[in-house]
Motif scaffolding. Sequence first.
Motif, mmCIF file in Angstrom:
data_model
loop_
_atom_site.group_PDB
_atom_site.id
_atom_site.type_symbol
_atom_site.label_atom_id
_atom_site.label_comp_id
_atom_site.label_asym_id
_atom_site.label_seq_id
_atom_site.Cartn_x
_atom_site.Cartn_y
_atom_site.Cartn_z
ATOM 1 N N ASP A 1 -4.520 10.447 3.582
ATOM 2 C CA ASP A 1 -4.515 9.443 4.641
ATOM 3 C C ASP A 1 -3.986 8.147 4.046
ATOM 4 N N VAL A 2 -2.663 7.998 4.042
ATOM 5 C CA VAL A 2 -2.035 6.842 3.402
ATOM 6 C C VAL A 2 -2.453 5.535 4.067
ATOM 7 N N SER A 3 -2.691 5.572 5.368
ATOM 8 C CA SER A 3 -3.050 4.348 6.081
ATOM 9 C C SER A 3 -4.333 3.727 5.533
ATOM 10 N N ALA A 4 -5.266 4.561 5.091
ATOM 11 C CA ALA A 4 -6.513 4.037 4.523
ATOM 12 C C ALA A 4 -6.229 3.270 3.231
ATOM 13 N N PHE A 5 -5.350 3.816 2.401
ATOM 14 C CA PHE A 5 -4.971 3.134 1.157
ATOM 15 C C PHE A 5 -4.276 1.812 1.475
ATOM 16 N N ILE A 6 -3.341 1.849 2.416
ATOM 17 C CA ILE A 6 -2.587 0.640 2.762
ATOM 18 C C ILE A 6 -3.526 -0.436 3.289
ATOM 19 N N ASP A 7 -4.421 -0.066 4.182
ATOM 20 C CA ASP A 7 -5.322 -1.033 4.800
ATOM 21 C C ASP A 7 -6.192 -1.733 3.758
ATOM 22 N N ILE A 8 -6.804 -0.959 2.881
ATOM 23 C CA ILE A 8 -7.718 -1.541 1.879
ATOM 24 C C ILE A 8 -6.948 -2.335 0.832
ATOM 25 N N LEU A 9 -5.852 -1.789 0.336
ATOM 26 C CA LEU A 9 -5.125 -2.434 -0.763
ATOM 27 C C LEU A 9 -4.364 -3.683 -0.338
ATOM 28 N N THR A 10 -4.120 -3.861 0.961
ATOM 29 C CA THR A 10 -3.361 -5.038 1.406
ATOM 30 C C THR A 10 -4.220 -6.100 2.088
ATOM 31 N N THR A 11 -5.529 -5.846 2.211
ATOM 32 C CA THR A 11 -6.386 -6.832 2.890
ATOM 33 C C THR A 11 -7.534 -7.358 2.035
ATOM 34 N N ARG A 12 -7.922 -6.618 1.008
ATOM 35 C CA ARG A 12 -9.032 -7.089 0.169
ATOM 36 C C ARG A 12 -8.524 -8.066 -0.895
#
Length: 356
Positions: free
Chosen positions: A218-229
């Motif tokens: 689920d690439v979207s989960a990685f993108i969401d966490i890595l670009t907002t925290r």
Amino acid sequence: MAFFKKLIRNIKNRDDDDDDDTVTVRGVKKPKYYGTVVPYPDFNASSDASVLEDAIKTKGVDEDVIISVLAKRTNDQRQKIKVVYETSAGEKLSEALKSSLRSDLEDVSLALLMTPAVFDAHLLRKATKHWGTNEKVLVEVLATRTNEQIEEIKRVFKEEYNVELEEVIKDETSGDFTKALLAMLEAKRSVCTDVDMDLAVKDAEALYAAGENCSGTDVSAFIDILTTRSGPQLSKTFQHYKLISDNSLPVALGLELKGDIEDCLVDIVKACWNIPAFFAERLHEAMKKSSLWSSLKGHGTCEETLIRILVSRSEVDLKKILVQYRLMYDVTLQDDIVRDTEGHYRDILVALCGPV
């Protein structure tokens, strides 16, 4: 991954760093300055413009004088020199330098005349304009700029090139890589310096569930966490990830993903973990290429990388980058520059590194 092995062996983690990155000025705490280029004392834009005009118009061009001015003035001071020069000389300073200088020295000098946002916009346009997108440059810029800087880059990009940066990214990239770049362009990374331990555990578990512990990724989960925290928050998340997995997050990304999106997310992890070390690694890779290609008189990504990083970080954190470079590779960046470059190009790069 060699980068993280060097970090573990030679570089203090955030939690172990007791140094306060602030200084108190008249009772107010302000960030310490880690740039190598500082405001020139007794600055006089008219005098500098006159000196540059004489150096440019003299027979043979006095490159040493040009370097002594451009590399020893802050960007704000250079902008003032540009205005005075155009008024007194009747032409833009950038055009005068283009007609007087050649090759790498010309490239560095013109880069120094741009404002930070214009330079970043220029880098992104160049990375998407020619045949073959330069994915590394796109990620490097977007993963290491603040939210405010990204918003300014987008504004300047539209102003300079009459097109939205997001539209260019959509046209020139594809798939999950596009999604990651657009997520960074939203400039929604948290700026909170406090670490939420519960969120770090939750995010680590979510990343594990989205990758190693499921069929597919689920690439979207990685993108969401890595670009907002925030950086500190992600550092704690990375530590917790290692507790629930046999692999570090970068290794897990390599196992689960391939191609541009793998490189992109790994670079985001590196930058969030330690930005100066991220740039030190980029510079070392460029120096190795410079050394490898020197006998072939190669020109390309190695010179572009040196110019891009030294110019863009000279008033941000180049002092820290120089320290990390020495820690990671047991040699100073200045020594590598002197060994693998030459002439006035070498001189201006060393000058940007500041006094030894």
